[in-house]
Design an enzyme around this catalytic site. Sequence first.
Site, short mmCIF file in Angstrom:
data_model
loop_
_atom_site.label_atom_id
_atom_site.label_comp_id
_atom_site.label_asym_id
_atom_site.label_seq_id
_atom_site.Cartn_x
_atom_site.Cartn_y
_atom_site.Cartn_z
N SER A 85 0.83 -1.20 0.00
CA SER A 85 0.00 0.00 0.00
C SER A 85 0.86 1.25 0.00
CB SER A 85 -0.93 0.02 1.23
OG SER A 85 -1.70 1.21 1.24
N LYS A 133 -4.47 -6.87 3.24
CA LYS A 133 -4.45 -5.74 2.31
C LYS A 133 -5.85 -5.44 1.79
CE LYS A 133 -2.75 -2.60 -0.53
NZ LYS A 133 -3.69 -2.44 -1.63
N HIS A 183 -7.63 -3.62 4.48
CA HIS A 183 -7.05 -2.27 4.49
C HIS A 183 -7.75 -1.40 3.46
CE1 HIS A 183 -4.42 0.60 2.38
NE2 HIS A 183 -3.80 0.81 3.54
N ASN A 184 -7.94 -1.94 2.24
CA ASN A 184 -8.60 -1.18 1.20
C ASN A 184 -10.06 -0.92 1.52
OD1 ASN A 184 -6.12 -1.50 -0.05
ND2 ASN A 184 -6.98 -1.99 -2.04
N GLU A 210 -10.13 1.90 3.78
CA GLU A 210 -9.84 3.07 2.96
C GLU A 210 -11.12 3.58 2.28
OE1 GLU A 210 -7.78 3.50 -1.35
OE2 GLU A 210 -6.55 2.51 0.18
#
Length: 486
Positions: free
Chosen positions: A139, A193, A196-197, A200
Amino acid sequence: MTIETSASTEAARAQIGVTGLAVMGSNIARNFARHGHTVALHNRSVAKTDALLADHGDDGDFVRTETIEEFVAALQKPRRVLIMVKAGDPTDAVIEELAGAMEAGDIIIDGGNALYTDTIRREASLRERGLHFVGAGISGGEEGALNGPSIMPGGPKESYEALGPLLESIAAQVDGTPCCTHIGPDGSGHFVKMVHNGIEYADMQLIGEAYHLFRDALCYDADRIADVFTEWNAGDLESYLVEITAEVLRQKDAKTGKPLVDVIVDAAEQKGTGRWTVKSALDLGVPVTGIAEAVFARALSGSRDQRAAARGLASGTLGDKPTDAAQFTEDIRRALYASKVVAYAQGFDQIAAGSAEYGWDVTRADLATIWRGGCIIRAQFLNRIKEAYDADPELPSLILAPYFREAIESGIDSWRRVVATATMLGIPVPGFASSLSYYDGLRAERLPAALTQGQRDFFGAHTYERVDSPGKFHTLWSGDRSEVVA
């Protein structure tokens, strides 16, 4: 600077190889070289390799290769190859080509946004062939790839012994700690990940809702809103996304002189990781309502024909706009902070559930540590999240950590005022509203799910539990309506 072809090299000397030299791949290859590593370069189109060397060959030592065989031959053992190509079939094709040229003990790293179930499949397949496969979430975008990303590698633990020092050297550093750590087995890195997105997505939606309220409830122009976000970025909302929000709002369109944000079409696109997050959460039974609403909000924004046809629909009687701008601004700040906490809490809950489902043993405090720098959701309060999970690794919900509980409780009235005001003004705030509803549902002493379970028992004999007796029960709804033990 040293640039050689592998054919001219007497012995393999590259510590790492990068194949796939679009912007992300090129930048991460340059990052490795800048940190003293010799990097073997490969791309399906050799022109991209040559372009990188022509423009940035002085960043360090590179080995130019044209074929997979040359590429693999240029690498020291155990060979370490980072793939930076499009997810899906292209990744599978490159993996297969590499695997055919590599030897037992070599390491293939997928640095793209792969679906974690694909990574699980690939790791198992390559393990049978004696190869290590690492799914590494990366990232930070193009800038992070060049100057220090947050890296989330999963895969065999023993592979990290050979790979970890290289990745840690190019990762972002916070207080001397690299934003990179071994996440866990097989697909854990890409799973983390993905979440995480998802966080986001939620974070960006909440910031967008705050902007919407400033624009339509307080009638602020873009420059004035930018001033507010700049001020917020100096406090407990300090984060990369808040920082760049102010920069985007200040940008003027060269063609019209208007704020750029006012000439951008209001239809947000998405690449799919947010949808993956929500689908996974549904499978795991984890409520990620803030992330889901963010994904749906993007989908709604992109429904341009429907939106055009619906313009002019009745709004009903709308309320008055806030008269105390300073108070409402503070209310929005507190609502944004509380809603962000919910988004992170839900994301970390999903990671815990995924870790339990797949036996990954992911340490949540480690994630807060490596997300403090380099990545898109880096924020000041990740230090607080790390402290919370360090103090209680089994924390049932981030919301229950003393710091975050106090932050939400001190802002709850502001949060309610923001949602109520937005509703009365006809301004959609699905992120703020769903996060508040989640919080209220979490803290509720009794939910209407008792009625839902009664209905399920009525039409499907799905049984229910009682508050006063252990076990499962069923009411004979089509009979004498007596209760029996299931």
